[in-house]
Design a protein around this motif. Sequence first.
Motif, short mmCIF file in Angstrom:
data_model
loop_
_atom_site.label_atom_id
_atom_site.label_comp_id
_atom_site.label_asym_id
_atom_site.label_seq_id
_atom_site.Cartn_x
_atom_site.Cartn_y
_atom_site.Cartn_z
N ILE A 187 0.83 -1.21 0.00
CA ILE A 187 0.00 0.00 0.00
C ILE A 187 0.87 1.26 0.00
N LEU A 188 1.65 1.44 1.05
CA LEU A 188 2.40 2.69 1.18
C LEU A 188 3.44 2.90 0.09
N ALA A 189 4.26 1.90 -0.18
CA ALA A 189 5.32 2.07 -1.17
C ALA A 189 4.76 2.42 -2.55
N PRO A 190 3.75 1.70 -3.06
CA PRO A 190 3.21 2.09 -4.38
C PRO A 190 2.60 3.50 -4.38
N VAL A 191 1.90 3.86 -3.31
CA VAL A 191 1.30 5.20 -3.25
C VAL A 191 2.39 6.26 -3.19
N PHE A 192 3.40 6.04 -2.35
CA PHE A 192 4.50 7.01 -2.27
C PHE A 192 5.27 7.09 -3.58
N PHE A 193 5.40 5.96 -4.27
CA PHE A 193 6.09 5.95 -5.56
C PHE A 193 5.32 6.80 -6.58
N LEU A 194 4.00 6.63 -6.61
CA LEU A 194 3.18 7.33 -7.60
C LEU A 194 2.91 8.80 -7.26
N PHE A 195 2.72 9.11 -5.98
CA PHE A 195 2.27 10.43 -5.59
C PHE A 195 3.22 11.18 -4.65
N GLY A 196 4.37 10.59 -4.35
CA GLY A 196 5.25 11.20 -3.38
C GLY A 196 4.72 10.91 -1.98
N GLU A 197 5.36 11.48 -1.00
CA GLU A 197 4.98 11.22 0.39
C GLU A 197 3.74 12.05 0.75
N ASP A 198 2.63 11.69 0.14
CA ASP A 198 1.38 12.43 0.28
C ASP A 198 0.40 11.67 1.16
N LEU A 199 0.13 12.21 2.35
CA LEU A 199 -0.80 11.54 3.28
C LEU A 199 -2.21 11.48 2.72
N LEU A 200 -2.62 12.50 1.99
CA LEU A 200 -3.96 12.49 1.42
C LEU A 200 -4.12 11.33 0.44
N ALA A 201 -3.11 11.09 -0.38
CA ALA A 201 -3.19 9.98 -1.33
C ALA A 201 -3.33 8.65 -0.61
N VAL A 202 -2.57 8.47 0.47
CA VAL A 202 -2.67 7.22 1.24
C VAL A 202 -4.06 7.10 1.85
N ARG A 203 -4.57 8.18 2.37
CA ARG A 203 -5.89 8.14 3.00
C ARG A 203 -6.98 7.87 1.97
N LEU A 204 -6.83 8.38 0.77
CA LEU A 204 -7.80 8.08 -0.29
C LEU A 204 -7.75 6.61 -0.67
N VAL A 205 -6.55 6.05 -0.74
CA VAL A 205 -6.42 4.62 -1.01
C VAL A 205 -7.05 3.81 0.13
N ASN A 206 -6.80 4.21 1.37
CA ASN A 206 -7.42 3.53 2.51
C ASN A 206 -8.94 3.62 2.43
N MET A 207 -9.46 4.77 1.99
CA MET A 207 -10.90 4.94 1.84
C MET A 207 -11.44 3.97 0.78
N PHE A 208 -10.74 3.87 -0.33
CA PHE A 208 -11.13 2.93 -1.38
C PHE A 208 -11.11 1.49 -0.86
N LEU A 209 -10.07 1.14 -0.12
CA LEU A 209 -9.99 -0.21 0.45
C LEU A 209 -11.11 -0.45 1.45
N GLY A 210 -11.53 0.58 2.18
CA GLY A 210 -12.65 0.45 3.09
C GLY A 210 -13.94 0.11 2.36
N VAL A 211 -14.16 0.74 1.21
CA VAL A 211 -15.35 0.45 0.40
C VAL A 211 -15.26 -0.96 -0.17
N VAL A 212 -14.08 -1.37 -0.59
CA VAL A 212 -13.90 -2.75 -1.07
C VAL A 212 -14.22 -3.74 0.05
N ALA A 213 -13.81 -3.42 1.28
CA ALA A 213 -14.08 -4.29 2.42
C ALA A 213 -15.58 -4.43 2.68
#
Length: 142
Positions: free
Chosen positions: A76-102
């Motif tokens: 999760i973190l490494a791909p997001v940081f690779f694509l968007f830099g060290e952006d907490l918002l991007a990680v939180r959006l991915v976490n939000m997406f994963l929450g909906v998948v759950a």
Amino acid sequence: MNDKSDTQQQQDWLWLAIIAGLGFALRVAAMAYFQHVPESDELVYRSMALNLLGGHGIVDSMGNHAMYNAGYSLFILAPVFFLFGEDLLAVRLVNMFLGVVAIILCYLLAKEAGAGRLGRLIAALAWALYLPNAIYGMYLAK
């Protein structure tokens, strides 16, 4: 009989979409109103991801190679940081997406376990509206 089954299945997916939308809205509200700065284990997972991207392997902030679970940092973190830099918002959006998948997976798991229509929808709704789960999406943790 097949038309009735198709109609019911479409209604189930509509209800599931509504439930997933509620869960998404709760996660958006958590993101908007819950201010959180990474601390403790979150900093370790962040460090592991950044060290991996820096070519140093999966090393935590204390120099350990195998103390923390590497899955979240690696997948999760490494791909997001690779694509968007060290952006907490991007990680939180991915976490939000994963929450909906759950939420959807809770429905499918209940279906596989043999729950009826109402049981499947309640399983998804329970996970969608479980407040600690929505807030936990703000954290950089597994």
